[in-house]
Write an enzyme that holds these catalytic residues in place. Structure first.
Site, PDB file in Angstrom:
ATOM      1  N   LYS A  34       0.833  -1.190   0.000  1.00  0.00           N
ATOM      2  CA  LYS A  34       0.000   0.000   0.000  1.00  0.00           C
ATOM      3  C   LYS A  34       0.878   1.255   0.000  1.00  0.00           C
ATOM      4  O   LYS A  34       1.859   1.348   0.758  1.00  0.00           O
ATOM      5  CB  LYS A  34      -0.922   0.017   1.222  1.00  0.00           C
ATOM      6  N   LYS A  54     -13.485  -7.449  -7.340  1.00  0.00           N
ATOM      7  CA  LYS A  54     -13.935  -7.836  -6.000  1.00  0.00           C
ATOM      8  C   LYS A  54     -15.401  -8.223  -6.105  1.00  0.00           C
ATOM      9  O   LYS A  54     -16.227  -7.439  -6.605  1.00  0.00           O
ATOM     10  CB  LYS A  54     -13.739  -6.690  -5.009  1.00  0.00           C
TER      11      LYS A  54
END
Length: 343
Positions: free
Chosen positions: A120, A228
């Site tokens: 990240k 997702k």
């Protein structure tokens, strides 16, 4: 390329609202580390005739956005999953936007060999130097692993070009959602190519949060799409997005317990190809899980298997009466939105 995806349930009948509410358990799960600003993950689990489903839209999400997550949970629990073409799924590990010194501890929570790591970046309050230091710490700890970064749309176009130029030394598999808009992705990709930097661009929010999930493919804004199941309304709708985009796909989680990871695994198991490791390893970021034997990877591979929540854990993780009522109202609002969308 087809330009639309099926409606929610595509003709299938929803269970009644009463049946949905009678079969829900709501949990609060502390995180090991802050992830996307979240330190406690709240989630609702449904038990239906086909198994279990998870409804875990982030607390700030609107009814309109959260309704897709409910559709996914109901699909999992009442309809079940499409036929799988594989029983094992390659995974990446995930490193949140922690200090470089914390990287070994984060990676130490994963079992066995780690082949890919998603790092990240672009966290509010951090600098490009912080991001590069985190990447370097991962590269030093796991010199054989392939790296990719996820900015969650946190950079401007100029910042993205500067950052990804500085990260060229890491030979990234791809950069996920470096900027917020689809048009911005296309411009960043073009500007990097002009500099002879060919890091592939992956679209996440530009697919799952978009009114038109296929716009990314039409505009040539990305090389890879991140899929997702929950934000797209379930496994079947996500499969349709992949098929109609014509782009390679990576299945990722939405920070769910093992119940939601099972839905993501069903999606990954149904795809004809998986060119990259999937982002379904986020259970390790939680202090507890809703099942006794968590659905986690070993040596970079997740074995697809059923999961059933443990009653003792559900009791331990249960939310307060006030929070339980808040979630039940949220489920009710989302259910009514789904009903209206079918009419």
């Amino acid at each position: 390329m087809k330009t639309s995806i099926p409606p929610f349930f595509d003709g299938q009948q929803l269970p009644s609202l009463q049946e949905v509410l009678e079969n829900v358990r709501i949990c609060s799960i502390p995180m090991n580390v802050k992830f996307r600003g979240v330190q406690v993950r709240e989630t609702a689990l449904f038990h239906g005739p086909a198994g279990w489903g998870e409804f875990a839209p982030f607390l700030e999400y609107s009814v309109e956005e959260s309704a897709a997550w409910l559709a996914s949970a109901v699909e999992s629990a009442w309809l079940g999953f499409p036929e799988a073409v594989r029983t094992e799924i390659p995974l990446n590990s995930t490193v949140p936007a922690v200090e470089a010194a914390q990287v070994p501890d984060i990676l130490g929570r994963y079992k066995g060999e780690i082949r890919e790591v998603k790092v990240k970046v672009a966290e509010t309050g951090q600098s490009l130097q912080d991001d590069v230091a985190r990447l370097r710490a991962v590269a030093q700890h796991l010199p054989a692993a392939r790296l990719k970064v996820d900015a969650n749309g946190g950079w401007s176009e100029d910042q993205a070009v500067t950052a990804l130029s500085a990260m060229e030394e890491f030979d990234l598999l791809y950069a996920e959602q470096p900027v917020e808009s689809v048009q911005g992705l296309a411009r960043v990709r073009e500007r990097l190519h002009e500099k002879k930097i060919f890091v592939p661009i992956a679209a996440d929010e530009s697919v799952r949060k978009a009114e038109d999930p296929l716009e990314v493919a039409r505009l040539g804004a990305a090389d890879v799409i991140i899929i997702k199941a929950a934000p797209l309304g379930g496994v079947r709708r996500a499969l349709a997005v992949v098929e109609r985009s014509g782009l390679p796909a990576v299945v990722s989680s939405a920070l769910e317990s093992s119940v939601g990871i099972r839905t993501g695994a069903a999606l990954a198991a149904s795809l004809p190809e998986l060119p990259f490791g999937c982002g379904l390893g986020t259970v390790t970021l939680m202090t507890q899980d809703t099942v006794e034997h968590s659905l986690v990877a070993e040596n970079g591979v997740l074995k697809v298997r059923p999961v059933v929540p443990d009653e003792k854990l559900l009791q331990i993780l249960a939310v307060s009466a006030e929070k339980n009522e808040w979630w039940r109202q949220r489920i009710t609002d989302c259910y009514r939105y789904l009903v209206d969308s079918q009419n």
